[in-house]
Design a protein around this motif. Structure first.
Motif, PDB file in Angstrom:
ATOM      1  N   MET A   1       0.845  -1.192   0.000  1.00  0.00           N
ATOM      2  CA  MET A   1       0.000   0.000   0.000  1.00  0.00           C
ATOM      3  C   MET A   1       0.889   1.253   0.000  1.00  0.00           C
ATOM      4  SD  MET A   1      -2.970   1.110   2.732  1.00  0.00           S
ATOM      5  CE  MET A   1      -3.789  -0.480   2.574  1.00  0.00           C
ATOM      6  N   ASP A   2       0.601   2.209  -0.906  1.00  0.00           N
ATOM      7  CA  ASP A   2       1.434   3.401  -0.965  1.00  0.00           C
ATOM      8  C   ASP A   2       1.078   4.367   0.158  1.00  0.00           C
ATOM      9  OD1 ASP A   2      -0.907   4.732  -1.695  1.00  0.00           O
ATOM     10  OD2 ASP A   2      -0.396   4.853  -3.808  1.00  0.00           O
ATOM     11  N   LYS A   3       1.889   5.412   0.300  1.00  0.00           N
ATOM     12  CA  LYS A   3       1.724   6.331   1.422  1.00  0.00           C
ATOM     13  C   LYS A   3       0.380   7.063   1.386  1.00  0.00           C
ATOM     14  CE  LYS A   3       6.607   7.190   2.425  1.00  0.00           C
ATOM     15  NZ  LYS A   3       7.702   8.193   2.463  1.00  0.00           N
ATOM     16  N   GLU A   4      -0.057   7.439   0.203  1.00  0.00           N
ATOM     17  CA  GLU A   4      -1.340   8.137   0.106  1.00  0.00           C
ATOM     18  C   GLU A   4      -2.479   7.259   0.597  1.00  0.00           C
ATOM     19  OE1 GLU A   4      -4.470   9.820  -3.257  1.00  0.00           O
ATOM     20  OE2 GLU A   4      -2.327   9.750  -3.750  1.00  0.00           O
ATOM     21  N   GLN A   5      -2.520   6.024   0.137  1.00  0.00           N
ATOM     22  CA  GLN A   5      -3.594   5.131   0.547  1.00  0.00           C
ATOM     23  C   GLN A   5      -3.497   4.795   2.035  1.00  0.00           C
ATOM     24  OE1 GLN A   5      -6.131   4.446  -1.464  1.00  0.00           O
ATOM     25  NE2 GLN A   5      -7.122   3.527   0.337  1.00  0.00           N
ATOM     26  N   THR A   6      -2.272   4.652   2.541  1.00  0.00           N
ATOM     27  CA  THR A   6      -2.095   4.393   3.971  1.00  0.00           C
ATOM     28  C   THR A   6      -2.643   5.546   4.794  1.00  0.00           C
ATOM     29  OG1 THR A   6      -0.121   3.028   3.617  1.00  0.00           O
ATOM     30  CG2 THR A   6      -0.401   4.001   5.800  1.00  0.00           C
ATOM     31  N   ALA A   7      -2.347   6.770   4.360  1.00  0.00           N
ATOM     32  CA  ALA A   7      -2.836   7.953   5.075  1.00  0.00           C
ATOM     33  C   ALA A   7      -4.361   8.021   5.032  1.00  0.00           C
ATOM     34  CB  ALA A   7      -2.232   9.212   4.466  1.00  0.00           C
TER      35      ALA A   7
ATOM     36  N   ASP B   1       1.721  21.049   4.945  1.00  0.00           N
ATOM     37  CA  ASP B   1       1.369  19.764   5.530  1.00  0.00           C
ATOM     38  C   ASP B   1      -0.128  19.681   5.854  1.00  0.00           C
ATOM     39  OD1 ASP B   1       4.034  18.855   5.429  1.00  0.00           O
ATOM     40  OD2 ASP B   1       4.486  19.934   7.280  1.00  0.00           O
ATOM     41  N   SER B   2      -0.682  20.771   6.376  1.00  0.00           N
ATOM     42  CA  SER B   2      -2.119  20.754   6.645  1.00  0.00           C
ATOM     43  C   SER B   2      -2.906  20.798   5.332  1.00  0.00           C
ATOM     44  CB  SER B   2      -2.527  21.928   7.545  1.00  0.00           C
ATOM     45  OG  SER B   2      -2.201  23.171   6.975  1.00  0.00           O
TER      46      SER B   2
ATOM     47  N   THR C   1       7.922  12.272   3.556  1.00  0.00           N
ATOM     48  CA  THR C   1       9.081  13.157   3.425  1.00  0.00           C
ATOM     49  C   THR C   1       8.623  14.485   2.825  1.00  0.00           C
ATOM     50  OG1 THR C   1       9.605  12.443   1.179  1.00  0.00           O
ATOM     51  CG2 THR C   1      10.567  11.166   2.998  1.00  0.00           C
ATOM     52  N   ASN C   2       9.523  15.455   2.856  1.00  0.00           N
ATOM     53  CA  ASN C   2       9.230  16.745   2.245  1.00  0.00           C
ATOM     54  C   ASN C   2       8.948  16.574   0.755  1.00  0.00           C
ATOM     55  OD1 ASN C   2       9.065  19.546   3.129  1.00  0.00           O
ATOM     56  ND2 ASN C   2      10.720  19.958   1.688  1.00  0.00           N
ATOM     57  N   ALA C   3       9.697  15.687   0.118  1.00  0.00           N
ATOM     58  CA  ALA C   3       9.488  15.419  -1.313  1.00  0.00           C
ATOM     59  C   ALA C   3       8.113  14.804  -1.554  1.00  0.00           C
ATOM     60  CB  ALA C   3      10.582  14.489  -1.832  1.00  0.00           C
ATOM     61  N   ASP C   4       7.678  13.918  -0.657  1.00  0.00           N
ATOM     62  CA  ASP C   4       6.346  13.321  -0.785  1.00  0.00           C
ATOM     63  C   ASP C   4       5.265  14.405  -0.749  1.00  0.00           C
ATOM     64  OD1 ASP C   4       7.340  10.699  -0.797  1.00  0.00           O
ATOM     65  OD2 ASP C   4       7.232  10.539   1.387  1.00  0.00           O
TER      66      ASP C   4
ATOM     67  N   ARG D   1       7.663  13.147  10.918  1.00  0.00           N
ATOM     68  CA  ARG D   1       8.890  12.826  11.660  1.00  0.00           C
ATOM     69  C   ARG D   1      10.114  13.519  11.068  1.00  0.00           C
ATOM     70  NH1 ARG D   1       6.990   7.000  11.197  1.00  0.00           N
ATOM     71  NH2 ARG D   1       5.679   6.665  13.050  1.00  0.00           N
ATOM     72  N   GLU D   2      10.115  13.742   9.767  1.00  0.00           N
ATOM     73  CA  GLU D   2      11.277  14.313   9.093  1.00  0.00           C
ATOM     74  C   GLU D   2      11.505  15.773   9.467  1.00  0.00           C
ATOM     75  OE1 GLU D   2      12.600  13.875   4.543  1.00  0.00           O
ATOM     76  OE2 GLU D   2      11.231  15.556   4.855  1.00  0.00           O
ATOM     77  N   GLU D   3      10.485  16.416  10.032  1.00  0.00           N
ATOM     78  CA  GLU D   3      10.562  17.857  10.259  1.00  0.00           C
ATOM     79  C   GLU D   3      11.623  18.267  11.271  1.00  0.00           C
ATOM     80  OE1 GLU D   3       6.430  19.972   9.812  1.00  0.00           O
ATOM     81  OE2 GLU D   3       6.174  18.150  11.014  1.00  0.00           O
ATOM     82  N   SER D   4      11.806  17.490  12.316  1.00  0.00           N
ATOM     83  CA  SER D   4      12.767  17.868  13.353  1.00  0.00           C
ATOM     84  C   SER D   4      13.158  16.646  14.178  1.00  0.00           C
ATOM     85  CB  SER D   4      12.166  18.938  14.271  1.00  0.00           C
ATOM     86  OG  SER D   4      11.111  18.398  15.034  1.00  0.00           O
ATOM     87  N   VAL D   5      14.248  16.799  14.927  1.00  0.00           N
ATOM     88  CA  VAL D   5      14.704  15.717  15.801  1.00  0.00           C
ATOM     89  C   VAL D   5      13.647  15.420  16.856  1.00  0.00           C
ATOM     90  CG1 VAL D   5      16.440  15.071  17.521  1.00  0.00           C
ATOM     91  CG2 VAL D   5      17.135  16.272  15.439  1.00  0.00           C
TER      92      VAL D   5
END
Length: 293
Positions: free
Chosen positions: A1-7, A35-36, A187-190, A134-138
């Motif tokens: 399942m791709d990320k869009e469908q998972t979301a 993101d929103s 990811t940001n690219a996603d 998660r990619e946004e910051s530590v």
């Protein structure tokens, strides 16, 4: 399942829980950022009932304010309930400019009381969809798909939402505030690829050279704050005025201060290099719950 469908599946599952336990649709937190924007489009594609909330920070860029207003008009014409959450502190209307004198210190990267009051304090007990990744910051690397905040970071509880973690049912029955992060693993690219594919109009601040959409002057923007204040100088004047009133409040409360003028506070705050020991300097006046990670 791709990320869009998972979301989308995450949103559908969250919507079922929200309707069953809270007797209300999902609340989608819409900041006007990319993101929103993705979460909003995914909620539409999921075909679930939802309403949209924007937290009035009082320090967003004018372009962001206009973008949110335009988006809300479009959503309301489409039959989506939209509402503005206006901040309150100690049961009184609040703003960034009133918080600084009340807190007796500027907001910093480690003490972001502004986020707690202006954003997170506006969401009651409900299922809230938030575009955290998660990619946004530590500090967000350990974020889960579903979470409940605690008094501190250690108290935060995350659920294995994708695998039907049964622990989530207890807080649902209690109608606790549960945060749903449908794109937490994107990811940001996603994000940008998705927005390009669906031809979504995004906040114009991105085309102005900014990589983030948030409060003007936010310490998390680092050196980018200098560019922000050149672009929107009225906000610098507002911060300086708030710092001046903060110094007056500290003096009235008998609190020590290493500065005599608002200009000195502003220059220290913009350098943002004195993070170690800053709580000790301020006398530990800000509680653990005011820290944001």
């Amino acid at each position: 399942m791709d990320k869009e469908q998972t979301a989308i599946e995450r949103l559908r599952q969250a919507a079922e829980l929200s309707e069953f336990y809270y007797q209300r649709p999902l609340t989608l937190a819409y900041s006007g950022g990319k993101d929103s924007e993705v979460c909003l489009e995914l909620a539409k594609r999921a075909g679930v009932p939802f309403r949209v909330q924007h937290s009035l920070t009082t320090a967003d860029a004018p372009e962001t304010v206009r973008h949110v207003r335009k988006k809300f008009r479009e959503l309301e014409l489409a039959g989506v309930e939209c509402f503005i959450a206006r901040p309150r502190y100690k049961k009184q209307p609040a703003s960034m400019w009133s918080l600084i004198p009340q807190k007796l210190m500027p907001p910093t990267r480690t003490v972001r009381y502004c986020c707690q009051v202006l954003k997170e304090g506006n969401t009651p007990r409900q299922m809230a969809v938030i575009g955290i990744r998660r990619e946004e910051s530590v500090g967000r690397t350990g974020s889960g798909v579903a979470e409940i905040n605690g008094a501190t970071k250690k108290d935060r509880q995350a659920f294995d939402f994708d695998n039907n973690d049964p622990r989530i049912f207890a807080p649902c029955r209690q109608k606790a505030k549960i945060k749903i992060h449908p794109i937490v693993d994107w990811t940001n690219a996603d994000v940008w690829s998705f927005l390009r594919d669906c031809k979504t109009e995004v906040n114009p601040v991105y085309s102005m050279g900014f990589s983030r959409c948030g409060c003007v002057g936010c310490p998390m923007a680092g050196k980018g704050r200098y560019t922000e204040f050149r672009m929107w100088p009225a906000y610098e004047r507002l911060y300086r005025s708030a710092f001046s009133r903060m110094l007056q409040a500290r003096k009235a409360a008998g609190k020590p201060s290493k500065w005599e003028t608002a200009d000195e506070v502003f220059r220290w705050w913009m350098d943002d290099g004195n993070l170690d020991g800053q709580l000790d300097f301020f006398g530990g006046e800000v509680g653990e719950s005011d820290r944001q990670t």
